[in-house]
Design a protein around this motif. Structure first.
Motif, PDB file in Angstrom:
ATOM      1  N   SER A   1     -22.669  36.478  -1.317  1.00 39.46           N
ATOM      2  CA  SER A   1     -23.419  37.451  -0.506  1.00 39.46           C
ATOM      3  C   SER A   1     -24.832  37.628  -1.047  1.00 39.46           C
ATOM      4  CB  SER A   1     -22.699  38.797  -0.463  1.00 39.46           C
ATOM      5  OG  SER A   1     -22.843  39.526  -1.680  1.00 39.46           O
ATOM      6  N   HIS A   2     -24.980  37.603  -2.372  1.00 42.47           N
ATOM      7  CA  HIS A   2     -26.319  37.717  -2.964  1.00 42.47           C
ATOM      8  C   HIS A   2     -27.191  36.535  -2.528  1.00 42.47           C
ATOM      9  CE1 HIS A   2     -24.895  41.077  -5.104  1.00 42.47           C
ATOM     10  NE2 HIS A   2     -24.411  40.461  -6.171  1.00 42.47           N
ATOM     11  N   ILE A   3     -26.592  35.342  -2.552  1.00 46.45           N
ATOM     12  CA  ILE A   3     -27.324  34.149  -2.131  1.00 46.45           C
ATOM     13  C   ILE A   3     -27.740  34.267  -0.671  1.00 46.45           C
ATOM     14  CG2 ILE A   3     -27.139  31.648  -1.774  1.00 46.45           C
ATOM     15  CD1 ILE A   3     -25.016  31.699  -4.067  1.00 46.45           C
ATOM     16  N   ALA A   4     -26.791  34.689   0.166  1.00 49.60           N
ATOM     17  CA  ALA A   4     -27.062  34.803   1.605  1.00 49.60           C
ATOM     18  C   ALA A   4     -28.131  35.850   1.892  1.00 49.60           C
ATOM     19  CB  ALA A   4     -25.778  35.143   2.349  1.00 49.60           C
ATOM     20  N   ASN A   5     -28.045  36.997   1.225  1.00 51.52           N
ATOM     21  CA  ASN A   5     -29.006  38.067   1.472  1.00 51.52           C
ATOM     22  C   ASN A   5     -30.422  37.680   1.059  1.00 51.52           C
ATOM     23  OD1 ASN A   5     -27.332  40.037   2.651  1.00 51.52           O
ATOM     24  ND2 ASN A   5     -26.605  40.729   0.666  1.00 51.52           N
ATOM     25  N   ILE A   6     -30.532  36.820   0.057  1.00 49.90           N
ATOM     26  CA  ILE A   6     -31.855  36.415  -0.415  1.00 49.90           C
ATOM     27  C   ILE A   6     -32.401  35.243   0.393  1.00 49.90           C
ATOM     28  CG2 ILE A   6     -33.138  35.437  -2.366  1.00 49.90           C
ATOM     29  CD1 ILE A   6     -31.148  36.967  -4.205  1.00 49.90           C
ATOM     30  N   LEU A   7     -31.555  34.217   0.629  1.00 47.73           N
ATOM     31  CA  LEU A   7     -32.040  32.971   1.217  1.00 47.73           C
ATOM     32  C   LEU A   7     -31.711  32.790   2.688  1.00 47.73           C
ATOM     33  CD1 LEU A   7     -31.238  30.480  -1.687  1.00 47.73           C
ATOM     34  CD2 LEU A   7     -33.440  31.506  -1.122  1.00 47.73           C
ATOM     35  N   ASN A   8     -30.643  33.434   3.174  1.00 46.88           N
ATOM     36  CA  ASN A   8     -30.231  33.305   4.575  1.00 46.88           C
ATOM     37  C   ASN A   8     -30.178  31.847   5.040  1.00 46.88           C
ATOM     38  OD1 ASN A   8     -31.528  34.351   7.804  1.00 46.88           O
ATOM     39  ND2 ASN A   8     -29.426  34.124   7.181  1.00 46.88           N
ATOM     40  N   PRO A   9     -29.455  30.979   4.299  1.00 41.53           N
ATOM     41  CA  PRO A   9     -29.322  29.592   4.759  1.00 41.53           C
ATOM     42  C   PRO A   9     -28.390  29.513   5.968  1.00 41.53           C
ATOM     43  CG  PRO A   9     -27.874  29.963   2.904  1.00 41.53           C
ATOM     44  CD  PRO A   9     -28.671  31.231   3.075  1.00 41.53           C
ATOM     45  N   SER A  10     -28.364  28.372   6.629  1.00 48.53           N
ATOM     46  CA  SER A  10     -27.441  28.197   7.747  1.00 48.53           C
ATOM     47  C   SER A  10     -25.999  28.214   7.265  1.00 48.53           C
ATOM     48  CB  SER A  10     -27.711  26.868   8.461  1.00 48.53           C
ATOM     49  OG  SER A  10     -29.014  26.836   8.977  1.00 48.53           O
ATOM     50  N   ALA A  11     -25.777  27.625   6.083  1.00 46.77           N
ATOM     51  CA  ALA A  11     -24.419  27.558   5.549  1.00 46.77           C
ATOM     52  C   ALA A  11     -24.428  27.670   4.036  1.00 46.77           C
ATOM     53  CB  ALA A  11     -23.750  26.248   5.975  1.00 46.77           C
ATOM     54  N   ILE A  12     -23.390  28.295   3.521  1.00 48.86           N
ATOM     55  CA  ILE A  12     -23.081  28.235   2.093  1.00 48.86           C
ATOM     56  C   ILE A  12     -21.796  27.432   1.987  1.00 48.86           C
ATOM     57  CG2 ILE A  12     -22.430  29.519   0.029  1.00 48.86           C
ATOM     58  CD1 ILE A  12     -24.206  31.797   0.988  1.00 48.86           C
TER      59      ILE A  12
END
Length: 324
Positions: free
Chosen positions: A255-266
């Motif tokens: 979630s930290h990664i998504a909130n910072i970078l908002n990539p299409s996929a993790i």
């Protein structure tokens, strides 16, 4: 003009290699063992000789090869083409890979960290589905990561993607190999889940299930992360609680990664991702608790698709991204 690319995925027990077309079709694949004795000084010469032998077997010369791409454990200096600290390869001192390959071939050579290279593979032809912005999280003995932004690896000042050392729990006595407490890797890797199970037993305050697997841990029997997942799938109460806690940590971390970078996929890869949808669904549920709506709608948590070919395919794509 060259028409093929050589990809190398170097690991502690083997080096996987392939001769591929620039679009990622693996024409010829082979593997050799990794000889780590003599401080790993036999590793690169063996890879070079193996490539030379394979090129000759398929009537190819240096002129037929666009480039040689390589993923390796350790701290890689991409510009200098050196690596240090790959302890599973017994590389304790700086290894000048660029010099060795440069002396052996008249072919451009590029190298990066193995997690970065695997991320390039999954972003290109795997779970990333060709999207330009993808992050891969490798859940193995440790936790690594690779960040692809606008189709290019993001390296920061040289150490970007070391997501395993994010602190995600500040009230724990579980130490990471880096010296800190509460690292993502220390709590949610394959080794981490084993330590977590033991800590949960040691700190039992009567709120965990005294199931068959609980007794196995109490009796100090040997077990692995695979055993924990298998027991959880069989509805063992304590194993299920351990997996739920690990899914919480992974969900929090991504979630930290998504909130910072908002990539299409993790992309979740590595050995632990072998637990499949059983783990992904639990991680996704926690991930959704820790992200806001726009992120949840645009960043998906997906499972890696390329398996053992991710590193080799990523090494091929490394050449595509470095040679224009």
């Amino acid at each position: 003009m060259g028409k093929y690319i050589v990809g190398i995925d170097l690991g502690g027990t083997s080096a996987k290699m392939a001769i591929a077309s620039p679009d990622g079709q693996l024409k010829y694949k082979w593997t050799i063992g990794t000889e780590i004795h003599q401080e790993g000084q036999l590793i690169v010469p063996a890879i070079i000789q193996s490539i030379k032998r394979s090129l000759a077997e398929h009537d190819l010369t240096d002129q037929d090869i666009i480039g040689i791409g390589m993923g390796t454990p350790g701290a890689v200096d991409v510009k200098a083409k050196t690596v240090i600290g790959a302890y599973n390869l017994n590389w304790k001192t700086t290894q000048d890979l660029g010099q060795q390959f440069g002396q052996a071939f008249d072919i451009p050579f590029f190298v990066d960290n193995d997690a970065n290279v695997a991320a390039l593979g999954e972003q290109w032809l795997g779970a990333g589905n060709g999207a330009e912005n993808v992050v891969m999280v490798t859940l193995g003995t440790g936790i690594g990561g690779g960040v692809v932004i606008n189709g290019q690896l993001y390296r920061g000042s040289g150490a970007a993607g070391e997501i395993g050392h994010m602190t995600i729990e500040d009230h724990t006595d579980i130490h990471c190999t880096c010296g800190k407490k509460g690292c993502f890797e220390a709590l949610a890797s394959a080794n981490g889940i084993v330590r977590l199970a033991k800590e949960m037993v040691d700190q039992d305050e009567g709120n965990i299930d005294h199931s068959e697997f609980y007794e196995k841990v109490v009796q100090d029997q040997t077990f692995t992360s695979f055993d924990i997942f298998e027991a959880a799938k069989a509805i063992d109460g304590f194993a299920s609680q351990v997996v739920d806690k690990v899914a919480y940590y992974i969900g929090l971390g991504v979630s930290h990664i998504a909130n910072i970078l908002n990539p299409s996929a993790i992309v979740l890869g590595g050995g632990m991702a072998g637990a499949g949808e059983f783990l992904r669904e639990k991680v996704d549920a926690y991930y959704r608790e820790f992200t806001y709506q726009q992120i949840r709608e645009t960043t998906q948590i997906v499972l890696a698709q390329l398996g053992n070919d991710a590193g080799v395919i990523g090494a091929v794509n490394l050449i595509n991204t470095e040679i224009k």
